[in-house]
Every structure is written in structure tokens, then in C-alpha cells.
Design an enzyme around this catalytic site. Sequence first.
Site, short mmCIF file in Angstrom:
data_model
loop_
_atom_site.label_atom_id
_atom_site.label_comp_id
_atom_site.label_asym_id
_atom_site.label_seq_id
_atom_site.Cartn_x
_atom_site.Cartn_y
_atom_site.Cartn_z
N ALA A 186 -38.68 -90.68 -34.71
CA ALA A 186 -37.22 -90.68 -34.89
C ALA A 186 -36.50 -90.85 -33.56
CB ALA A 186 -36.79 -89.39 -35.58
N GLY A 215 -41.67 -75.09 -28.33
CA GLY A 215 -41.15 -73.79 -28.72
C GLY A 215 -40.69 -72.98 -27.52
N GLY A 269 -42.07 -71.45 -24.79
CA GLY A 269 -42.45 -71.81 -23.43
C GLY A 269 -41.85 -73.14 -22.99
N ILE A 294 -45.00 -73.73 -35.65
CA ILE A 294 -45.26 -73.28 -37.01
C ILE A 294 -44.77 -71.86 -37.25
CG2 ILE A 294 -47.28 -74.79 -37.20
CD1 ILE A 294 -49.02 -72.22 -37.00
N ASP A 295 -44.42 -71.13 -36.18
CA ASP A 295 -44.06 -69.71 -36.32
C ASP A 295 -42.64 -69.48 -36.83
OD1 ASP A 295 -46.54 -68.78 -35.46
OD2 ASP A 295 -45.96 -68.89 -33.35
N MET A 322 -51.51 -66.85 -38.71
CA MET A 322 -50.97 -66.90 -37.35
C MET A 322 -49.61 -66.21 -37.28
SD MET A 322 -52.06 -70.61 -35.82
CE MET A 322 -53.67 -70.74 -35.03
N GLY A 381 -48.42 -63.80 -54.10
CA GLY A 381 -48.46 -62.57 -54.86
C GLY A 381 -49.27 -61.47 -54.20
N LYS A 392 -56.52 -54.52 -61.92
CA LYS A 392 -56.44 -55.78 -61.20
C LYS A 392 -57.81 -56.20 -60.71
CE LYS A 392 -51.85 -56.70 -59.36
NZ LYS A 392 -51.08 -57.00 -58.13
N HIS A 428 -56.73 -71.97 -37.04
CA HIS A 428 -56.01 -73.17 -36.64
C HIS A 428 -55.87 -74.22 -37.72
CE1 HIS A 428 -56.47 -71.39 -32.68
NE2 HIS A 428 -55.57 -72.24 -32.25
#
Length: 326
Positions: free
Chosen positions: A25, A105, A107, A131-132, A174, A190, A217, A256
Amino acid sequence: MTPIKKIGLFTSGSDSPGMNAAIRAVVRTAIYYDIEVAGIRRGYEGMINGDIVPMDTKSVSNIIQRGGTMLKTGSSEQFKTTEGRKLAYDQLKKNNIDALVALGGNGTFKGAKEFGEEYPDIAIVGLPCTIDNDLRGTDFTIGYDTAINTVIEAVDKIRETAESHDRLFIVEVMGRDSGMIALRTGIGVGAEAIMVPETRSDINALFERLEKGRKDKTSKIVMVAEGDEPGGAFEIGRAIQEKYPNYDTRVSVLGHIQRGGKPTCMDRVLASRLGVAAVEALKDGHTGEMVGLIHNSIMFTPFGQSVKHLHDVNAEFIRIVEMLSL
């Protein structure tokens, strides 16, 4: 305001799905506005070493669906020094680069902030790629949606084997400093309980939840963010096994795989929107800011306010888990 003539584009820190879509992009938007683009490989270290290549529309063909980053990534101890940043600046000037788009991110943006303060003649904006989902200034970061969908798919499979063997699984995801992955996926799969670093986890409270759950369960799932203070999934699993030796307890660390894979449609669209906005922001004179999306609108947040800030834990998510896991 001096018009931007050439943008340097780089990815830094950990990779996240959607980085390639963002690269695409940025490159194509810059070319649309008759701005040259150069790719800086391997983040800040590549900037210091002059690992810089020209980019055009063809160079970003067929990458929108790929995970990882075509520009490679990494960390740079040298860039954390004044001397290292001066070397990077000299390389940028040598290549006639007068603006930067940084994908990363915490850093990455900390380094961008320091660099921008020392060399204000280089405009710089950032795109939140992690991803966090732990940056202020955007509802979602690029890569988060793909990561949580990867977790959902994996834990759904774990649940099937857990039911077959009447097992309790401790699943670690993670999130060294952030429980955003664990919180959202915990609801999605769930889970019986969620343990995240933003709140103090009480192992006795976890025992109580397990005891209060339905006795019939056939499977139980406990989601744990890797940064949770009891010591991670293995320590929690060991504590549960000691307290309840009758439970068939297993630990699964997803690791990962959460970073890899083809980005979801949501991440591809988010990356595309923010990539376009980054180039247009540079054209309009923005610098020292992260481009984000809040309530479906493009927003700008100074680097100093976007780094090292974590979302407050959504108490509603915790309440939902407690209600629905009965």
C-alpha cells in the site's frame, strides 16, 4: 513545507501478518503521488549499513497474501546509540531519502521518536504492526486479527482431543506484556479461565473456578498469556496437577505459529488503509506520529504516546468468561 520526494520504507522488530500488505500500500500510494520509494532491508540495521533498494509497483506484486515481511526485519543495538543513528542518517541523505515509513511496534516507534528528534529534516510516520494489539492510538494493530484467528483454529483442534480424553488443557499464547490475545481468544474458544499479565492472577481463584465448573464437562481449557506472573503455562499446569491429581492435565504452548500464516481479510484491509494514510500524512506535513484506526476513522498519535502503553484489561471480557464458562 518542502514536498516529499522520496520515502524510505522499513519493517522492524517482530514480524506480523499484514506487513507485506502495508508495504504494498505504501509503495503504490507513493507512486500514485509521483513520490519515489526505497525499501530498507532488515530494519534499522539495514538503514545503518545502507541496505537500501529502489521499489516500484512490480516489486510489490503478489505479496498482499503473504505473511512475514519481504523487507526482512530485525533488531539493532547500534541504532540505540547516537553514533548509530548518525550513520543511519548519513545513509538516508546519501540515498536522497527525506521521509520514512516505519512498520513495527514499541521498539520501532521508540527508535523513530529519538531519530526524529535528532534529525527533524527527515519526516517519519509509523504503522502499528504487532500481533499483541498493545499500542495506544489504534483499535487494532496490523497482524492481531490473523493471530487470534490462528489461536482459535489451534485451540478448537485441542478441544476436540481434550474431549476425547476428558482432559484439561492449559494453552499458552503470546503476550509477554499484554493479554489481548488471551482475552479475546479465551472468549472465542469458550475457555474456563483466562490469565493475563495486566491483572494479578490468583492460583487459588483458578482452583475455585475449576471446582465451580460443571462436573460433567468432558474438557476444560485455561488460556494463559506468556507474561502471566505465576510462571506461564507449565507452572500453572504443575500446580493444577498437584492440587487435582485426578485431572488429566496437559500443556500446549502455541508459540510462533501465531506470527505466521496468510493475513486475514481484516488485516489486509487495515494494512491497506493505514499504508495509504501514511503516505498522505507525509504529504500533508505529519511527522513523529503513528497512523491508527479508531472507531473506523484514521487517527494520528505522537510516538511518545503510542509506545509502552498497554490497553486496560476489558473487565467486560472477564465477566463474560465467568458467566459463559459455567
